[in-house]
Enzyme design. Sequence first.
Site, PDB file in Angstrom:
ATOM      1  N   GLN A  50      -1.144  -3.383  -2.977  1.00  0.00           N
ATOM      2  CA  GLN A  50       0.140  -3.828  -2.437  1.00  0.00           C
ATOM      3  C   GLN A  50       0.478  -3.169  -1.107  1.00  0.00           C
ATOM      4  O   GLN A  50       1.423  -3.588  -0.434  1.00  0.00           O
ATOM      5  CB  GLN A  50       1.262  -3.562  -3.439  1.00  0.00           C
ATOM      6  CG  GLN A  50       1.155  -4.414  -4.686  1.00  0.00           C
ATOM      7  CD  GLN A  50       2.298  -4.123  -5.623  1.00  0.00           C
ATOM      8  OE1 GLN A  50       2.235  -3.184  -6.402  1.00  0.00           O
ATOM      9  NE2 GLN A  50       3.349  -4.923  -5.522  1.00  0.00           N
ATOM     10  N   HIS A 140       1.267  -4.244 -15.755  1.00  0.00           N
ATOM     11  CA  HIS A 140       1.562  -4.999 -14.533  1.00  0.00           C
ATOM     12  C   HIS A 140       0.828  -4.386 -13.332  1.00  0.00           C
ATOM     13  O   HIS A 140       0.170  -5.101 -12.564  1.00  0.00           O
ATOM     14  CB  HIS A 140       3.076  -5.013 -14.289  1.00  0.00           C
ATOM     15  CG  HIS A 140       3.480  -5.736 -13.049  1.00  0.00           C
ATOM     16  ND1 HIS A 140       4.037  -6.994 -13.069  1.00  0.00           N
ATOM     17  CD2 HIS A 140       3.418  -5.381 -11.738  1.00  0.00           C
ATOM     18  CE1 HIS A 140       4.296  -7.381 -11.826  1.00  0.00           C
ATOM     19  NE2 HIS A 140       3.924  -6.417 -10.996  1.00  0.00           N
ATOM     20  N   GLU A 141       0.910  -3.069 -13.191  1.00  0.00           N
ATOM     21  CA  GLU A 141       0.252  -2.410 -12.064  1.00  0.00           C
ATOM     22  C   GLU A 141      -1.263  -2.433 -12.208  1.00  0.00           C
ATOM     23  O   GLU A 141      -1.989  -2.602 -11.226  1.00  0.00           O
ATOM     24  CB  GLU A 141       0.769  -0.979 -11.884  1.00  0.00           C
ATOM     25  CG  GLU A 141       2.248  -0.881 -11.570  1.00  0.00           C
ATOM     26  CD  GLU A 141       2.708  -1.762 -10.423  1.00  0.00           C
ATOM     27  OE1 GLU A 141       1.957  -1.932  -9.439  1.00  0.00           O
ATOM     28  OE2 GLU A 141       3.832  -2.299 -10.507  1.00  0.00           O
ATOM     29  N   HIS A 144      -2.767  -5.480 -10.885  1.00  0.00           N
ATOM     30  CA  HIS A 144      -2.929  -5.504  -9.422  1.00  0.00           C
ATOM     31  C   HIS A 144      -4.310  -4.992  -9.001  1.00  0.00           C
ATOM     32  O   HIS A 144      -4.915  -5.541  -8.076  1.00  0.00           O
ATOM     33  CB  HIS A 144      -1.859  -4.658  -8.730  1.00  0.00           C
ATOM     34  CG  HIS A 144      -0.583  -5.388  -8.482  1.00  0.00           C
ATOM     35  ND1 HIS A 144      -0.492  -6.502  -7.673  1.00  0.00           N
ATOM     36  CD2 HIS A 144       0.673  -5.158  -8.933  1.00  0.00           C
ATOM     37  CE1 HIS A 144       0.749  -6.931  -7.634  1.00  0.00           C
ATOM     38  NE2 HIS A 144       1.481  -6.134  -8.399  1.00  0.00           N
TER      39      HIS A 144
END
Length: 189
Positions: A50, A140-141, A144
């Site tokens: 991100q 969730h992370e 990524h």
Amino acid sequence: MIYPIVAYGDPVLKEVAEDIPQDYPNLKELVDDMFATMYHAHGVGLAAPQIGKSIRLFVIDSEPMMDEKDEGKGLKKAFINPEIVDEDGEEWGFEEGCLSIPGVREVVYRPERIVIRYFDEEWNEHEDTYDGMNARVIQHEYDHIEGILFTDYLNGLRKRLIKNKLAKISKGEVDADYKMNFPALTKRR
């Protein structure tokens, strides 16, 4: 240092990230900067992709996600070269959002418990079990660094309904109260 957040549509968000070697330069500083960036953007997690870095690193601070009965049970931690080794329990739905996809929130179903193996900033290896909101933020992370976005879990109808919003985000047509890099406006470094 506060990094700009990479917006939806940038290819780095769809790549499987690379392991970090122990001699990775300025890793502790990068972890500190990622926490600062996450807090600046009012997030509870931030993965290296991100901020445009395709490496297996993410940070979380789940305390803001805890309700009154779970107050003080939040988790602030960096995960280096993590691997989820088990997920179990009943899947439960929760409305998720993402700093890379501002203004879009959708219900995602995830298993309630995980076991994750990872290194901390001192290169100590851990294998821990998390459940509930801590597990969700980690999942969730973790997604990524596997090149998965929460929107990938949506069914075809939900994806079609948000398609225009996602296209606008990638073009920079979105309001965010933090600096972002948009794939249609900038070239990746």
